[in-house]
Design a protein around this motif. Structure first.
Motif, mmCIF file in Angstrom:
data_model
loop_
_atom_site.group_PDB
_atom_site.id
_atom_site.type_symbol
_atom_site.label_atom_id
_atom_site.label_comp_id
_atom_site.label_asym_id
_atom_site.label_seq_id
_atom_site.Cartn_x
_atom_site.Cartn_y
_atom_site.Cartn_z
ATOM 1 N N UNK A 219 0.838 -1.190 0.000
ATOM 2 C CA UNK A 219 0.000 0.000 0.000
ATOM 3 C C UNK A 219 0.874 1.241 0.000
ATOM 4 N N UNK A 220 0.255 2.404 -0.286
ATOM 5 C CA UNK A 220 0.941 3.668 -0.082
ATOM 6 C C UNK A 220 1.483 4.305 -1.340
ATOM 7 N N UNK A 240 0.398 -8.546 -3.992
ATOM 8 C CA UNK A 240 -0.545 -7.636 -4.645
ATOM 9 C C UNK A 240 -0.085 -6.199 -4.416
ATOM 10 N N UNK A 241 0.298 -5.536 -5.495
ATOM 11 C CA UNK A 241 0.759 -4.152 -5.445
ATOM 12 C C UNK A 241 -0.430 -3.242 -5.748
ATOM 13 N N UNK A 242 -1.015 -2.622 -4.714
ATOM 14 C CA UNK A 242 -2.257 -1.883 -4.877
ATOM 15 C C UNK A 242 -2.027 -0.379 -4.976
ATOM 16 N N UNK A 243 -3.052 0.321 -5.434
ATOM 17 C CA UNK A 243 -3.071 1.778 -5.352
ATOM 18 C C UNK A 243 -4.323 2.202 -4.592
ATOM 19 N N UNK A 252 -14.089 9.141 -5.465
ATOM 20 C CA UNK A 252 -13.476 9.772 -6.632
ATOM 21 C C UNK A 252 -12.123 10.379 -6.283
ATOM 22 N N UNK A 253 -11.915 10.707 -5.010
ATOM 23 C CA UNK A 253 -10.635 11.268 -4.584
ATOM 24 C C UNK A 253 -9.484 10.288 -4.772
ATOM 25 N N UNK A 254 -9.797 8.991 -4.778
ATOM 26 C CA UNK A 254 -8.753 7.973 -4.871
ATOM 27 C C UNK A 254 -8.005 8.032 -6.202
ATOM 28 N N UNK A 263 -3.835 10.433 4.001
ATOM 29 C CA UNK A 263 -4.792 11.533 3.974
ATOM 30 C C UNK A 263 -6.121 11.073 3.380
ATOM 31 N N UNK A 264 -6.044 10.316 2.302
ATOM 32 C CA UNK A 264 -7.258 9.781 1.695
ATOM 33 C C UNK A 264 -8.013 8.903 2.685
ATOM 34 N N UNK A 265 -7.267 8.075 3.418
ATOM 35 C CA UNK A 265 -7.905 7.217 4.430
ATOM 36 C C UNK A 265 -8.643 8.047 5.471
ATOM 37 N N UNK A 266 -8.027 9.149 5.911
ATOM 38 C CA UNK A 266 -8.652 10.034 6.877
ATOM 39 C C UNK A 266 -9.923 10.639 6.306
#
Length: 271
Positions: A219-220, A240-243, A252-254, A263-266
């Motif tokens: 992640x990250x 698994x290499x995720x985004x 939509x911010x993702x 920050x997105x998680x928050x």
């Protein structure tokens, strides 16, 4: 000190992300389609952290032009997790100092993670905390790992063990769950992929995970994440290499690659 929770606002939300080299301002209104406003600031040797912060607040267009009734402080760096059954808020500072006795002291905060039933304890530099509270009374501080731990717990497969590695700021935060509880969480230095692979595989071995059946999820936003995924594939069958869009599919911010994963998680959880 704050607990995690939901907050709905019809106006702009200001988030101040504090990291090792500086800080960033992010402003976003969930009721509008306009893009996220971003300002980045770097610490300079010729002035103190406090001076840089005060100057940035005074000059910031985000702070000056927008109504930001809700302000979040997102803190990176050291933290620790304590089971709620063992946690006493009046002991939070002592617990943190016992764990990180050699580190610089700061104002102690904690977040409560209700799904995991743990408290995440961390500190904010005294001068930084004073200035932010002076300019933004009621600011809510969260550690960068808080919402990530909660979100991934919700997504974890109960019939398949998974180990997670979150990359940020030349570090990798490795964590995993077992029986719906956090079974491991630790941060390692990782400025190159070889170091990240070494620490991830060490944890994998300590947890006695199966190299053929179980999964490692990356992640990250770290620059070495892709190289780490390629190297890990030599040793683990399921990498698994995720985004961010893979994790936050409804947001939509993702799709905005300028937003740090934490920050997105928050925002997904509290706005």
């Amino acid at each position: 000190m704050q607990e995690t929770g939901n907050n709905q606002s019809q106006t702009y939300n200001l988030s101040i992300r504090l990291h090792a080299d500086g800080f960033s301002f992010y402003s976003y209104n969930p009721t509008r389609t306009e893009p996220v406003a971003i300002e980045d600031y770097i610490y300079h040797e010729e002035e103190s952290v406090a001076e840089t912060l005060k100057k940035a607040i005074a000059q910031s267009a985000i702070v000056r032009k927008r109504n930001n009734p809700v302000v979040y402080g997102l803190v990176t760096g050291l933290s620790m997790q304590v089971p709620l059954e063992c946690f006493r808020k009046e002991e939070a500072h002592a617990l943190y100092r016992l764990t990180y006795a050699q580190e610089k002291t700061g104002k102690t905060y904690y977040n409560i993670l209700p799904h995991l039933e743990i408290a995440q304890i961390f500190t904010v530099d005294h001068e930084v905390e004073r200035i932010l509270n002076q300019y933004f009374p009621g600011i809510r501080f969260y550690h960068s790992h808080t919402m990530i731990l909660e979100k991934l717990w919700l997504l974890a497969q109960q019939d398949k063990r998974q180990l997670y590695a979150y990359f940020d700021e030349k570090e990798v935060f490795v964590f995993g769950y077992r029986a719906q509880q956090l079974c491991y969480a630790n941060t390692f230095p990782a400025d190159v992929a070889d170091n990240a692979v070494y620490f991830i595989l060490s944890v994998w071995k300590d947890l006695k995970m199966d190299v053929r059946q179980e999964e490692c999820i990356l992640l990250g936003n770290g620059n070495i994440k892709d190289d780490t995924a390629q190297l890990l594939a030599r040793y683990l069958q399921n990498v698994r290499n995720t985004n961010a869009a893979d994790i936050y599919r409804r947001s939509t911010l993702a799709r905005n690659q300028q937003l740090p994963f934490d920050l997105l998680a928050l925002w997904v959880h509290v706005i």
